[in-house]
Design a protein around this motif. Sequence first.
Motif, mmCIF file in Angstrom:
data_model
loop_
_atom_site.group_PDB
_atom_site.id
_atom_site.type_symbol
_atom_site.label_atom_id
_atom_site.label_comp_id
_atom_site.label_asym_id
_atom_site.label_seq_id
_atom_site.Cartn_x
_atom_site.Cartn_y
_atom_site.Cartn_z
ATOM 1 N N TYR A 1 0.841 -1.198 0.000
ATOM 2 C CA TYR A 1 0.000 0.000 0.000
ATOM 3 C C TYR A 1 0.882 1.257 0.000
ATOM 4 O O TYR A 1 0.929 2.003 0.975
ATOM 5 N N SER A 2 1.606 1.419 -1.091
ATOM 6 C CA SER A 2 2.459 2.600 -1.248
ATOM 7 C C SER A 2 2.834 2.676 -2.730
ATOM 8 O O SER A 2 2.613 1.739 -3.490
ATOM 9 N N CYS A 3 3.425 3.803 -3.086
ATOM 10 C CA CYS A 3 3.758 4.062 -4.501
ATOM 11 C C CYS A 3 4.672 2.977 -5.070
ATOM 12 O O CYS A 3 5.698 2.641 -4.478
ATOM 13 N N ALA A 4 4.311 2.450 -6.227
ATOM 14 C CA ALA A 4 5.120 1.432 -6.902
ATOM 15 C C ALA A 4 6.241 2.094 -7.710
ATOM 16 O O ALA A 4 6.309 3.329 -7.806
ATOM 17 N N LEU A 5 7.112 1.292 -8.280
ATOM 18 C CA LEU A 5 8.240 1.781 -9.090
ATOM 19 C C LEU A 5 8.024 1.269 -10.517
ATOM 20 O O LEU A 5 8.134 0.062 -10.770
ATOM 21 N N TRP A 6 7.730 2.199 -11.449
ATOM 22 C CA TRP A 6 7.256 1.798 -12.769
ATOM 23 C C TRP A 6 8.337 1.835 -13.839
ATOM 24 O O TRP A 6 8.007 1.745 -15.033
ATOM 25 N N ASP A 7 9.612 1.943 -13.443
ATOM 26 C CA ASP A 7 10.694 2.015 -14.439
ATOM 27 C C ASP A 7 10.568 0.887 -15.464
ATOM 28 O O ASP A 7 10.582 -0.298 -15.094
ATOM 29 N N HIS B 1 6.832 -5.078 -6.798
ATOM 30 C CA HIS B 1 7.984 -5.925 -6.511
ATOM 31 C C HIS B 1 9.282 -5.158 -6.799
ATOM 32 O O HIS B 1 10.238 -5.205 -6.012
ATOM 33 N N ALA B 2 9.300 -4.427 -7.907
ATOM 34 C CA ALA B 2 10.496 -3.638 -8.249
ATOM 35 C C ALA B 2 10.786 -2.621 -7.146
ATOM 36 O O ALA B 2 11.949 -2.394 -6.779
ATOM 37 N N LYS B 3 9.744 -2.026 -6.610
ATOM 38 C CA LYS B 3 9.919 -1.048 -5.525
ATOM 39 C C LYS B 3 10.499 -1.715 -4.279
ATOM 40 O O LYS B 3 11.439 -1.201 -3.665
ATOM 41 N N LEU B 4 9.978 -2.885 -3.919
ATOM 42 C CA LEU B 4 10.466 -3.572 -2.718
ATOM 43 C C LEU B 4 11.933 -3.956 -2.878
ATOM 44 O O LEU B 4 12.749 -3.766 -1.961
ATOM 45 N N TYR C 1 14.092 -2.527 -4.819
ATOM 46 C CA TYR C 1 14.869 -1.286 -4.809
ATOM 47 C C TYR C 1 15.239 -0.912 -3.365
ATOM 48 O O TYR C 1 16.403 -0.623 -3.055
ATOM 49 N N HIS C 2 14.256 -0.936 -2.485
ATOM 50 C CA HIS C 2 14.521 -0.496 -1.111
ATOM 51 C C HIS C 2 15.433 -1.480 -0.362
ATOM 52 O O HIS C 2 16.284 -1.059 0.429
ATOM 53 N N LEU C 3 15.253 -2.766 -0.621
ATOM 54 C CA LEU C 3 16.151 -3.737 0.038
ATOM 55 C C LEU C 3 17.588 -3.513 -0.424
ATOM 56 O O LEU C 3 18.525 -3.539 0.384
ATOM 57 N N ASP C 4 17.758 -3.265 -1.715
ATOM 58 C CA ASP C 4 19.106 -2.986 -2.242
ATOM 59 C C ASP C 4 19.672 -1.710 -1.628
ATOM 60 O O ASP C 4 20.827 -1.662 -1.203
ATOM 61 N N GLN C 5 18.860 -0.670 -1.620
ATOM 62 C CA GLN C 5 19.336 0.612 -1.104
ATOM 63 C C GLN C 5 19.715 0.519 0.372
ATOM 64 O O GLN C 5 20.638 1.184 0.829
ATOM 65 N N ALA C 6 18.987 -0.322 1.118
ATOM 66 C CA ALA C 6 19.296 -0.477 2.548
ATOM 67 C C ALA C 6 20.475 -1.423 2.767
ATOM 68 O O ALA C 6 20.904 -1.631 3.907
ATOM 69 N N GLY C 7 20.994 -1.987 1.685
ATOM 70 C CA GLY C 7 22.163 -2.867 1.795
ATOM 71 C C GLY C 7 21.838 -4.228 2.380
ATOM 72 O O GLY C 7 22.684 -4.871 3.007
ATOM 73 N N ILE C 8 20.597 -4.685 2.191
ATOM 74 C CA ILE C 8 20.185 -5.971 2.762
ATOM 75 C C ILE C 8 20.580 -7.099 1.816
ATOM 76 O O ILE C 8 20.190 -7.109 0.651
ATOM 77 N N THR C 9 21.364 -8.031 2.324
ATOM 78 C CA THR C 9 21.787 -9.191 1.536
ATOM 79 C C THR C 9 21.490 -10.459 2.337
ATOM 80 O O THR C 9 21.035 -10.381 3.490
ATOM 81 N N ALA C 10 21.766 -11.619 1.732
ATOM 82 C CA ALA C 10 21.506 -12.889 2.424
ATOM 83 C C ALA C 10 22.230 -12.897 3.768
ATOM 84 O O ALA C 10 23.382 -12.476 3.859
#
Length: 302
Positions: free
Chosen positions: A39-45, A62-65, A67-76
């Motif tokens: 329930y928030s703005c999606a990423l339409w690139d 999904h692209a938005k989610l 994006y944010h995980l990458d930006q926050a530096g979240i990895t396995a």
Amino acid sequence: MNTQTDRRRRAGATATDIEAHYDVGGDFYALWLDPGLTYSCALWDGIVGSPARTDLLAAAQHAKLRYHLDQAGITAGGRLLDIGCGWGSLLRTAAEETGVRHAVGLTLSADQHAHVRSLGLPRVDVELRDWRDHEPDDPYDGIVSIGAFEHFTHQAMSHEERIGAYRAFFERCAGWLPPMGRLSLQTIALADHADHDDSVPDFFAREVFPGSALPRLSEIATACEPYFAITTLREDGADYARTLRGWSARLFQAREEALRLVGPDTYRRYRTYLRASEIVFLRQASTLYRITLRRWPARRTG
Ligand SMILES: C[S@@+](CC[C@H](N)C(=O)[O-])C[C@H]1O[C@@H](n2cnc3c(N)ncnc32)[C@H](O)[C@@H]1O
């Protein structure tokens, strides 16, 4: 109003305010959000086609989610905090795709809390708790907050009070991260040129987010400065207009079921809010920011 409620009222949206909006019921939101209930703005690139299509809306969310995980530096193997986790779509993506060691979600909505628990996501905890009361045992590797920042202040607060409230948020986030740890923040904001007595802030506070107020980019920059460097900034108001167009069309398509679930008044209120919000974004009276913030290497003073 008891003391705790009063404290919350001064700080922003209360649990009651949140429930007024979100606890209309997951079944109603499921009629017009994507299947993950983001329930928030999606990423339409790079996504071409009608935003009302389920597959395209799901792909853009999904692209938005991601994006944010990458930006926050979240990895396995990482540890994630999701402040304002909604119905759990980011937590699910982090658990099932990124393979996090532990993810914690915070929400003020009892309906969302119950929903996320019912998903039974591995290595995921969800707390029905204000971020101000969150006390993790260990630091996180990264923090994401999508669409919650709008709730952290309210209309009656002065400029200084807002800066103080936002600064308290950034201070807490910095305290939960290692030096150089990242916070990926997404928020609606008022255009910095918008008048303070514009009808747009009133519209959002009345119709969309009771007890809440939209920040300005200048306020975010001022408030975060003692704790974080802003490393990336995306201005994606057009993405929100498109997301709202999709939601609105989907709600219209599902109107029979929506009327049965929530009745004509709530149905009309949501249709109006979705259409009016789209216009507000198209006119650029408000916009959408995705902001990556990196904790300073060492805690700065003053
Ligand atoms: C617009 S929803 C966004 C949900 C989710 N991030 C998404 O994108 O689908 C805002 C969320 O912020 C949460 N929230 C608002 N104020 C909060 C606070 N002070 N502490 C924790 N959660 C909060 C609400 O309960 C809700 O889950």
